[in-house]
Design a protein around this motif. Structure first.
Motif, mmCIF file in Angstrom:
data_model
loop_
_atom_site.group_PDB
_atom_site.id
_atom_site.type_symbol
_atom_site.label_atom_id
_atom_site.label_comp_id
_atom_site.label_asym_id
_atom_site.label_seq_id
_atom_site.Cartn_x
_atom_site.Cartn_y
_atom_site.Cartn_z
ATOM 1 N N GLN A 145 -66.157 27.228 -33.278
ATOM 2 C CA GLN A 145 -65.698 27.617 -31.946
ATOM 3 C C GLN A 145 -64.823 28.872 -32.015
ATOM 4 O O GLN A 145 -64.913 29.749 -31.151
ATOM 5 C CB GLN A 145 -64.905 26.478 -31.299
ATOM 6 N N ASN A 146 -63.965 28.950 -33.018
ATOM 7 C CA ASN A 146 -63.110 30.132 -33.167
ATOM 8 C C ASN A 146 -63.935 31.382 -33.410
ATOM 9 O O ASN A 146 -63.628 32.466 -32.873
ATOM 10 C CB ASN A 146 -62.113 29.924 -34.309
ATOM 11 N N LEU A 147 -64.974 31.246 -34.215
ATOM 12 C CA LEU A 147 -65.843 32.396 -34.481
ATOM 13 C C LEU A 147 -66.601 32.788 -33.220
ATOM 14 O O LEU A 147 -66.747 33.981 -32.913
ATOM 15 C CB LEU A 147 -66.822 32.045 -35.605
ATOM 16 N N SER A 184 -69.104 36.482 -39.783
ATOM 17 C CA SER A 184 -67.929 37.248 -39.370
ATOM 18 C C SER A 184 -67.931 38.636 -40.015
ATOM 19 O O SER A 184 -67.652 39.648 -39.356
ATOM 20 C CB SER A 184 -66.656 36.490 -39.760
ATOM 21 N N GLY A 217 -63.104 23.218 -35.926
ATOM 22 C CA GLY A 217 -62.837 24.274 -34.942
ATOM 23 C C GLY A 217 -63.241 25.656 -35.431
ATOM 24 O O GLY A 217 -63.110 26.644 -34.692
ATOM 25 N N ALA A 218 -63.769 25.738 -36.655
ATOM 26 C CA ALA A 218 -64.114 27.046 -37.225
ATOM 27 C C ALA A 218 -65.243 27.731 -36.453
ATOM 28 O O ALA A 218 -65.188 28.943 -36.203
ATOM 29 C CB ALA A 218 -64.504 26.885 -38.696
ATOM 30 N N LYS A 268 -65.605 32.328 -30.098
ATOM 31 C CA LYS A 268 -64.647 32.941 -29.182
ATOM 32 C C LYS A 268 -64.329 34.370 -29.579
ATOM 33 O O LYS A 268 -64.270 35.273 -28.730
ATOM 34 C CB LYS A 268 -63.367 32.113 -29.128
ATOM 35 N N SER A 269 -64.133 34.593 -30.870
ATOM 36 C CA SER A 269 -63.828 35.934 -31.362
ATOM 37 C C SER A 269 -64.998 36.889 -31.108
ATOM 38 O O SER A 269 -64.805 38.025 -30.665
ATOM 39 C CB SER A 269 -63.519 35.874 -32.860
ATOM 40 N N ASN A 295 -65.903 21.890 -27.073
ATOM 41 C CA ASN A 295 -65.259 23.136 -26.690
ATOM 42 C C ASN A 295 -66.003 24.352 -27.220
ATOM 43 O O ASN A 295 -65.390 25.351 -27.588
ATOM 44 C CB ASN A 295 -63.823 23.194 -27.216
#
Length: 206
Positions: free
Chosen positions: A78-80, A178, A75-76, A82-83, A118
């Motif tokens: 996808q989280n990046l 990031s 999920g790393a 989204k952010s 996702n």
């Protein structure tokens, strides 16, 4: 001199003085990012030019690559995504595998992969000709590039400093993408603009 000999000599002279084909300039940080047009998984034409004035992330991917799976299964990635997109960044995921090569995704399969994972990218580009990948000299999956708001390349290289396929390596990893996005958002020069990409080779045609 015989006619045959004169013809051969003329051919040799013509070949010797034929102008060399211009070499493709390698992408470089601080220089304009290579322009491109590609089709996304929904059949829409997408160009870099349409995102002028926005920060753009380019992420090369291959659904079967263990290094890619490390970031998606955890999920790393996808989280990046989204952010970044929440901050107004355009995130373009690129598949440059050639048809019949490992990692290739036809449009419907690409949409299914994105939904299943996702993924929160702005668009998933199908670059089966390899034109976009070769313009950026993308060599691995993942291989990451960031284009700043002025259209210049601000970052190119790996996603982080842990070139290991094991998801446990994400703990304590320094995520270069990031950090670079944080620098750009704060109006600073990217502290680490070039790193070594790692992962599986991009499966270009030929």
């Amino acid at each position: 001199m015989s006619m045959i000999r004169r013809s051969v000599l003329s051919a040799v002279v013509a070949f010797s003085f034929a102008p060399a084909l211009p070499a493709r300039a390698a992408p470089a940080v601080g220089q304009p990012a290579p322009a491109f047009t590609a089709t996304d998984a929904n059949g829409r034409t997408v160009s870099l030019a349409e995102f002028k004035g926005k920060t753009v992330v380019l992420e090369w991917t291959n659904e079967g690559c263990p290094y890619v799976k490390k970031h998606y299964n955890s999920g790393a990635m996808q989280n990046l995504q989204k952010s970044a997109t929440a901050d107004g960044v355009v995130w373009l995921t690129v598949v440059s595998s050639a048809p019949n090569a490992q990692g290739y995704l036809a449009p419907d399969a690409a949409k299914g992969w994105k939904t299943k994972n996702n993924a929160a990218s702005t668009a998933l580009l199908i670059d089966s000709s390899g034109a976009v990948g070769k313009a950026y000299d993308a060599r691995t999956t993942p291989h990451m590039f960031i284009v700043d708001k002025s259209g210049k390349l601000a970052y190119m290289g790996g996603i982080d400093d842990k070139p290991i396929a094991d998801s446990a390596s994400l703990n304590g990893a320094n995520n270069y993408v990031s950090a670079a996005l944080g620098d750009l958002q704060a109006g600073r020069a990217v502290a680490t603009p070039v790193t070594k990409a790692y992962g599986c080779s991009v499966k270009y045609a030929g």
